[in-house]
Design an enzyme around this catalytic site. Structure first.
Site, PDB file in Angstrom:
ATOM      1  CG  ASP A  75      -2.094   0.875   1.141  1.00 28.82           C
ATOM      2  OD1 ASP A  75      -2.257   1.514   0.084  1.00 28.82           O
ATOM      3  OD2 ASP A  75      -2.870   0.949   2.106  1.00 28.82           O
ATOM      4  N   GLY A  76       0.336   2.315  -0.609  1.00 25.62           N
ATOM      5  CA  GLY A  76       0.991   3.630  -0.511  1.00 25.62           C
ATOM      6  C   GLY A  76       1.647   4.122  -1.786  1.00 25.62           C
ATOM      7  CG  ASN A  77       2.270   1.502  -5.062  1.00 29.55           C
ATOM      8  OD1 ASN A  77       3.174   1.311  -4.280  1.00 29.55           O
ATOM      9  ND2 ASN A  77       1.700   0.524  -5.743  1.00 29.55           N
ATOM     10  N   GLY A  78       0.234   5.398  -4.411  1.00 28.34           N
ATOM     11  CA  GLY A  78      -0.397   6.651  -4.825  1.00 28.34           C
ATOM     12  C   GLY A  78       0.145   7.811  -4.003  1.00 28.34           C
TER      13      GLY A  78
ATOM     14  CG  HIS B  99       0.207   1.954  -9.234  1.00 28.24           C
ATOM     15  ND1 HIS B  99      -0.022   1.553  -7.934  1.00 28.24           N
ATOM     16  CD2 HIS B  99      -0.902   2.634  -9.613  1.00 28.24           C
ATOM     17  CE1 HIS B  99      -1.224   1.981  -7.549  1.00 28.24           C
ATOM     18  NE2 HIS B  99      -1.774   2.644  -8.542  1.00 28.24           N
TER      19      HIS B  99
ATOM     20  CG  ASN C  73      -7.618  -1.907  -5.493  1.00 26.87           C
ATOM     21  OD1 ASN C  73      -6.702  -2.720  -5.360  1.00 26.87           O
ATOM     22  ND2 ASN C  73      -7.924  -1.017  -4.556  1.00 26.87           N
TER      23      ASN C  73
END
Ligand code: FPP
Length: 229
Positions: free
Chosen positions: A14-17, A31, A62
Site C-alpha cells: 500500500d501507498g504507491n499513490g 505503481h 480497486n
C-alpha cells in the site's frame, strides 16, 4: 521467542499513490516504482529461504478506481510476468494467481496461463499474485464449487482444496505498508493465525532493511495458535 523465518510471507503493498503525489508525480508512476520495490523484495525473500510469497496487486474493490489507473496496473502485471518468469523457472518457483483474470484481454490471459503451465511442476516454492481478488469471493466460490462437486458436508481439509492456495501453507506473516491497519479483504480464510506487521513506510520505499525489521519483529512474536504454551 520464535527464531524461525516465516515459511510464507504476504504483502499488502500500500501507498504507491501517496508516494507519487508527495513527489508531484502521477499515481501510475507510484505503481511503477511499486513494481521496482516488488522486484527487489521478491529476490530477497527467496534468497532468505522463505519459500512462499503472496502479493496483493489489485483487489476486486480497486476496480472502482479510474480506468486509466486499472489499465496501468494491468500493463504492470503483464510486464511483471514477462520479467519474472525466467527467475521463477530458474529458481523452481510456481506461479499462482488468485482472483478473476477474465478482466484481462485474451493475449494477457494466454500469457498467464502459459506461465502457470510452465511452473506448475514446482511444488516447494510459490509466488502468489492476487489480482482482481476478493477474500470473501474466494470463500464463496470455494463453497459453491464444493456443493457442485456433490459434497454434502465439508471439513477444513476438503474446503482448503477449493481455495486459490490449495497446497500452499497459510501466510505466517502479513506485512501492510503505508500506515493503514486493516486486512482489506485479503486472504481472509488463510490469515486466521497470521502475524500482522504494519509499517508506515510507503511501498515504493520498502527495502531489504524494512523487511529485516519486520522479520526481527516477527521473531519476537510468540505464536500459540490458540494453545497456552
Ligand atoms: C495500493 O496503493 C496498491 C495497489 C492498489 C496496487 C499495488 C500494485 C503494485 C505495487 C504494483 C503492481 C504490481 C503488479 C504485479 C501488477 P495505493 O495506490 O492505494 O496507494 P495510496 O493508498 O497511497 O493511494
Amino acid at each position: 521467542m520464535n527464531d524461525r523465518l516465516p515459511r510464507h510471507i504476504a504483502f499488502i503493498m500500500d501507498g504507491n499513490g501517496r508516494w507519487a503525489l508527495k513527489k508531484g508525480l502521477k499515481r501510475s508512476i507510484g505503481h511503477r516504482y511499486g513494481v521496482k520495490a516488488l522486484k527487489r523484495i521478491f529476490e530477497y525473500v527467496f534468497e532468505l529461504g522463505i519459500n512462499y510469497m503472496s502479493i496483493y496487486a489489485l483487489s476486486k474493490e480497486n476496480l472502482k478506481r479510474p480506468k486509466e489507473e486499472i489499465q496501468t496496473l494491468i500493463e504492470l502485471l503483464n510486464e511483471y510476468i514477462d520479467d519474472c518468469l525466467p527467475q521463477l523457472i530458474k529458481n523452481k518457483i510456481r506461479l499462482n494467481i488468485m482472483g478473476d483474470i477474465s478482466i484481462l484481454d485474451d493475449s494477457s490471459q494466454q500469457k498467464i496461463k502459459m506461465a502457470l503451465e510452465d511452473t506448475k511442476h514446482y511444488s516447494d516454492k510459490a509466488l502468489n499474485i492476487a489480482f482482481n481478488y476478493s477474500g470473501r469471493d474466494e470463500i464463496i466460490k470455494a463453497a459453491n464449487q464444493a456443493i457442485k462437486d456433490g459434497h454434502g458436508e465439508i471439513n477444513q481439509e476438503i474446503f482448503e482444496k477449493y481455495l486459490y492456495t490449495a497446497s500452499i501453507p497459510d501466510p505466517d506473516l502479513i506485512i501492510r505498508t503505508s500506515g493503514e491497519q486493516r486486512i482489506s479483504n485479503f486472504m481472509l480464510y488463510q490469515s486466521a493465525y497470521s502475524e500482522i506487521y504494519f509499517t508506515k513506510t510507503l511501498w515504493p520505499d520498502f527495502t531489504k532493511k524494512t523487511l529485516d525489521a519486520a522479520l526481527d519483529d516477527y521473531k519476537k512474536r510468540h505464536r500459540k495458535f490458540g494453545d497456552i504454551k
